[in-house]
Design an enzyme around this catalytic site. Structure first.
Site, mmCIF file in Angstrom:
data_model
loop_
_atom_site.group_PDB
_atom_site.id
_atom_site.type_symbol
_atom_site.label_atom_id
_atom_site.label_comp_id
_atom_site.label_asym_id
_atom_site.label_seq_id
_atom_site.Cartn_x
_atom_site.Cartn_y
_atom_site.Cartn_z
ATOM 1 N N ARG A 1 33.541 -31.551 48.673
ATOM 2 C CA ARG A 1 32.221 -32.133 48.420
ATOM 3 C C ARG A 1 32.113 -32.862 47.081
ATOM 4 O O ARG A 1 31.652 -34.011 47.031
ATOM 5 C CB ARG A 1 31.147 -31.043 48.499
ATOM 6 C CG ARG A 1 30.970 -30.487 49.896
ATOM 7 C CD ARG A 1 30.171 -29.192 49.881
ATOM 8 N NE ARG A 1 30.909 -28.111 49.240
ATOM 9 C CZ ARG A 1 30.443 -26.887 49.029
ATOM 10 N NH1 ARG A 1 29.213 -26.602 49.397
ATOM 11 N NH2 ARG A 1 31.193 -25.960 48.461
ATOM 12 N N ASP B 1 29.431 -26.415 52.965
ATOM 13 C CA ASP B 1 30.872 -26.466 52.714
ATOM 14 C C ASP B 1 31.578 -26.869 54.007
ATOM 15 O O ASP B 1 31.534 -26.140 54.992
ATOM 16 C CB ASP B 1 31.325 -25.067 52.265
ATOM 17 C CG ASP B 1 32.786 -25.045 51.872
ATOM 18 O OD1 ASP B 1 33.510 -26.021 52.172
ATOM 19 O OD2 ASP B 1 33.201 -24.049 51.265
ATOM 20 N N CYS C 1 31.381 -28.371 42.925
ATOM 21 C CA CYS C 1 31.349 -27.535 44.142
ATOM 22 C C CYS C 1 32.290 -26.356 43.896
ATOM 23 O O CYS C 1 32.609 -26.056 42.743
ATOM 24 C CB CYS C 1 31.717 -28.341 45.391
ATOM 25 S SG CYS C 1 33.365 -29.043 45.398
HETATM 26 P P1 4NP Z 1 34.581 -27.690 48.370
HETATM 27 O O1 4NP Z 1 35.210 -26.968 49.660
HETATM 28 O O2 4NP Z 1 33.933 -26.579 47.556
HETATM 29 O O3 4NP Z 1 33.579 -28.620 48.953
HETATM 30 O O4 4NP Z 1 35.735 -28.359 47.667
HETATM 31 C C1 4NP Z 1 36.131 -25.937 49.564
HETATM 32 C C2 4NP Z 1 37.471 -26.234 49.452
HETATM 33 C C3 4NP Z 1 38.410 -25.216 49.387
HETATM 34 C C4 4NP Z 1 37.985 -23.909 49.428
HETATM 35 C C5 4NP Z 1 36.633 -23.600 49.522
HETATM 36 C C6 4NP Z 1 35.715 -24.622 49.576
HETATM 37 N N1 4NP Z 1 38.940 -22.862 49.395
HETATM 38 O O5 4NP Z 1 38.538 -21.699 49.531
HETATM 39 O O6 4NP Z 1 40.135 -23.130 49.214
#
Ligand code: 4NP
Length: 153
Positions: A15, A122, A9
């Protein structure tokens, strides 16, 4: 031979750690190796988001030992299949490919199931509900992946 599956991800804290834990829970670890990574480098070395840890725990899966790492081009060599959560992750990973064999390894996770939704949203900026929804989407896809892996390997 061990099949190596990588879940990807953006942050590798919401995720893909769930996808790693959920698939691991369903397969024989002697036959299938599962890992996860993020295309962004914002949280390297960190534990998964507390909301992901909590929703996994609620379903009897411990992901608290996982640590965030960044996706890198060696992953195209080290893994047989790379599942991405959304189209933006797909674009980020595809940019790093060098040939059609590498491109062929990259798949949208929800393409393995027949759902109206094609992407795992997300949940980072949403509430708890988002994490349960994400868990259910990933769990449904991992049921199909695990069944295939458990019969083929
Ligand atoms: P992930 O969610 O891609 O599902 O881990 C996110 C976690 C952190 C961030 C963006 C998406 N961030 O911008 O810090």
């Amino acid at each position: 031979m061990t099949t190596r599956v990588l879940m990807v991800c953006l942050g590798n804290i919401c995720r893909s750690p769930l996808a790693e834990g959920i698939l691991q829970h369903k397969i024989d670890s002697e036959k299938v190796f599962v890992d996860s990574a993020g295309t962004g480098g914002f949280h390297i070395g960190n534990k998964p988001d507390s909301r992901s840890i909590a929703v996994a725990q609620k379903h009897g899966i411990d992901i608290s030992h996982q640590r965030c790492r960044k996706f890198n081009t060696q992953d195209f060599v080290d893994f047989d299949v790379i599942y991405v959560m959304d189209k933006s992750n797909y674009a980020n990973v595809i940019t790093l490919t060098k040939n059609t064999a590498e491109i062929a390894k990259v798949k949208l996770l929800l393409d393995v199931v027949n759902l109206p939704k094609k992407q795992v949203p997300d949940p980072y900026y949403g509430g708890e509900d988002g994490f349960e929804h994400v868990f259910q989407l990933i769990d449904t896809a991992c049921d199909v992946i695990a069944e295939k892996l458990n019969t083929n390997s």
